[in-house]
Scaffold this motif. Structure first.
Motif, PDB file in Angstrom:
ATOM      1  N   GLU A 176       0.833  -1.211   0.000  1.00 45.69           N
ATOM      2  CA  GLU A 176       0.000   0.000   0.000  1.00 45.69           C
ATOM      3  C   GLU A 176       0.864   1.255   0.000  1.00 45.69           C
ATOM      4  O   GLU A 176       0.614   2.191  -0.761  1.00 45.69           O
ATOM      5  N   VAL A 177       1.864   1.268   0.863  1.00 50.34           N
ATOM      6  CA  VAL A 177       2.750   2.431   0.959  1.00 50.34           C
ATOM      7  C   VAL A 177       3.510   2.629  -0.340  1.00 50.34           C
ATOM      8  O   VAL A 177       3.607   3.749  -0.848  1.00 50.34           O
ATOM      9  N   GLU A 178       4.038   1.562  -0.896  1.00 49.33           N
ATOM     10  CA  GLU A 178       4.801   1.679  -2.138  1.00 49.33           C
ATOM     11  C   GLU A 178       3.911   2.090  -3.308  1.00 49.33           C
ATOM     12  O   GLU A 178       4.353   2.832  -4.192  1.00 49.33           O
ATOM     13  N   THR A 179       2.672   1.664  -3.293  1.00 50.77           N
ATOM     14  CA  THR A 179       1.734   2.089  -4.335  1.00 50.77           C
ATOM     15  C   THR A 179       1.523   3.593  -4.260  1.00 50.77           C
ATOM     16  O   THR A 179       1.545   4.290  -5.287  1.00 50.77           O
ATOM     17  N   GLU A 180       1.354   4.117  -3.060  1.00 46.93           N
ATOM     18  CA  GLU A 180       1.158   5.553  -2.886  1.00 46.93           C
ATOM     19  C   GLU A 180       2.421   6.333  -3.229  1.00 46.93           C
ATOM     20  O   GLU A 180       2.350   7.413  -3.825  1.00 46.93           O
ATOM     21  N   ARG A 181       3.566   5.796  -2.851  1.00 44.45           N
ATOM     22  CA  ARG A 181       4.825   6.468  -3.182  1.00 44.45           C
ATOM     23  C   ARG A 181       5.013   6.547  -4.689  1.00 44.45           C
ATOM     24  O   ARG A 181       5.442   7.577  -5.220  1.00 44.45           O
ATOM     25  N   LEU A 182       4.715   5.456  -5.385  1.00 39.10           N
ATOM     26  CA  LEU A 182       4.858   5.436  -6.837  1.00 39.10           C
ATOM     27  C   LEU A 182       3.892   6.408  -7.494  1.00 39.10           C
ATOM     28  O   LEU A 182       4.269   7.157  -8.400  1.00 39.10           O
ATOM     29  N   ALA A 183       2.663   6.439  -7.015  1.00 40.66           N
ATOM     30  CA  ALA A 183       1.672   7.373  -7.562  1.00 40.66           C
ATOM     31  C   ALA A 183       2.118   8.819  -7.331  1.00 40.66           C
ATOM     32  O   ALA A 183       1.990   9.662  -8.232  1.00 40.66           O
ATOM     33  N   ALA A 184       2.648   9.112  -6.155  1.00 38.81           N
ATOM     34  CA  ALA A 184       3.120  10.465  -5.860  1.00 38.81           C
ATOM     35  C   ALA A 184       4.299  10.838  -6.752  1.00 38.81           C
ATOM     36  O   ALA A 184       4.388  11.974  -7.240  1.00 38.81           O
ATOM     37  N   LEU A 185       5.192   9.904  -6.983  1.00 36.43           N
ATOM     38  CA  LEU A 185       6.329  10.164  -7.858  1.00 36.43           C
ATOM     39  C   LEU A 185       5.858  10.468  -9.279  1.00 36.43           C
ATOM     40  O   LEU A 185       6.286  11.455  -9.885  1.00 36.43           O
ATOM     41  N   ILE A 186       4.964   9.653  -9.787  1.00 35.91           N
ATOM     42  CA  ILE A 186       4.461   9.853 -11.145  1.00 35.91           C
ATOM     43  C   ILE A 186       3.703  11.175 -11.249  1.00 35.91           C
ATOM     44  O   ILE A 186       3.889  11.936 -12.210  1.00 35.91           O
ATOM     45  N   ARG A 189      11.868   9.376 -17.184  1.00 39.76           N
ATOM     46  CA  ARG A 189      12.093   7.927 -17.284  1.00 39.76           C
ATOM     47  C   ARG A 189      13.222   7.482 -16.369  1.00 39.76           C
ATOM     48  O   ARG A 189      13.125   6.448 -15.700  1.00 39.76           O
ATOM     49  N   ASP A 190      14.310   8.264 -16.321  1.00 42.27           N
ATOM     50  CA  ASP A 190      15.439   7.910 -15.456  1.00 42.27           C
ATOM     51  C   ASP A 190      15.033   7.902 -13.981  1.00 42.27           C
ATOM     52  O   ASP A 190      15.415   7.005 -13.231  1.00 42.27           O
ATOM     53  N   ALA A 191      14.272   8.898 -13.573  1.00 47.02           N
ATOM     54  CA  ALA A 191      13.824   8.966 -12.177  1.00 47.02           C
ATOM     55  C   ALA A 191      12.928   7.774 -11.837  1.00 47.02           C
ATOM     56  O   ALA A 191      13.078   7.149 -10.775  1.00 47.02           O
ATOM     57  N   LEU A 192      12.020   7.456 -12.731  1.00 43.24           N
ATOM     58  CA  LEU A 192      11.127   6.319 -12.503  1.00 43.24           C
ATOM     59  C   LEU A 192      11.908   5.006 -12.492  1.00 43.24           C
ATOM     60  O   LEU A 192      11.694   4.152 -11.630  1.00 43.24           O
ATOM     61  N   ARG A 193      12.838   4.870 -13.415  1.00 41.17           N
ATOM     62  CA  ARG A 193      13.655   3.650 -13.469  1.00 41.17           C
ATOM     63  C   ARG A 193      14.440   3.461 -12.175  1.00 41.17           C
ATOM     64  O   ARG A 193      14.473   2.360 -11.608  1.00 41.17           O
ATOM     65  N   ARG A 194      15.057   4.536 -11.674  1.00 38.13           N
ATOM     66  CA  ARG A 194      15.827   4.426 -10.430  1.00 38.13           C
ATOM     67  C   ARG A 194      14.939   4.050  -9.244  1.00 38.13           C
ATOM     68  O   ARG A 194      15.328   3.269  -8.383  1.00 38.13           O
ATOM     69  N   HIS A 195      13.753   4.628  -9.210  1.00 36.32           N
ATOM     70  CA  HIS A 195      12.826   4.305  -8.121  1.00 36.32           C
ATOM     71  C   HIS A 195      12.471   2.815  -8.164  1.00 36.32           C
ATOM     72  O   HIS A 195      12.500   2.135  -7.122  1.00 36.32           O
ATOM     73  N   LEU A 196      12.136   2.322  -9.339  1.00 41.23           N
ATOM     74  CA  LEU A 196      11.754   0.910  -9.461  1.00 41.23           C
ATOM     75  C   LEU A 196      12.931  -0.012  -9.169  1.00 41.23           C
ATOM     76  O   LEU A 196      12.763  -1.063  -8.552  1.00 41.23           O
ATOM     77  N   GLN A 197      14.134   0.384  -9.575  1.00 44.84           N
ATOM     78  CA  GLN A 197      15.316  -0.418  -9.264  1.00 44.84           C
ATOM     79  C   GLN A 197      15.558  -0.477  -7.764  1.00 44.84           C
ATOM     80  O   GLN A 197      15.915  -1.528  -7.218  1.00 44.84           O
ATOM     81  N   ALA A 198      15.356   0.650  -7.084  1.00 49.42           N
ATOM     82  CA  ALA A 198      15.528   0.683  -5.625  1.00 49.42           C
ATOM     83  C   ALA A 198      14.521  -0.243  -4.937  1.00 49.42           C
ATOM     84  O   ALA A 198      14.851  -0.888  -3.939  1.00 49.42           O
ATOM     85  N   LEU A 199      13.310  -0.326  -5.479  1.00 46.32           N
ATOM     86  CA  LEU A 199      12.320  -1.224  -4.896  1.00 46.32           C
ATOM     87  C   LEU A 199      12.717  -2.692  -5.066  1.00 46.32           C
ATOM     88  O   LEU A 199      12.377  -3.531  -4.238  1.00 46.32           O
TER      89      LEU A 199
END
Length: 57
Positions: free
Chosen positions: A12-22, A42-52
């Protein structure tokens, strides 16, 4: 809390974090298209997903 409940809360938290980032990237892209390019988004989103995907301690 058990492991299953922890996983649900984390999801739930990660879903909200991803939505806020987008949301933030999209807003920055609209307000500042000269600075927030599609490539930077794209780079910011890619780094976020890699960190997850990295294992947590």
């Amino acid at each position: 809390m058990d492991a299953e409940a922890d996983a649900e809360v984390d999801a739930e938290v990660e879903t909200e974090r991803l939505a806020a980032l987008i949301d933030g990237l999209a807003l920055a892209g609209v307000l500042h298209p000269d600075r927030m390019t599609p490539e930077l988004m794209r780079d910011a989103l890619r780094r976020h997903l890699q960190a997850l995907a990295e294992p947590r301690p």
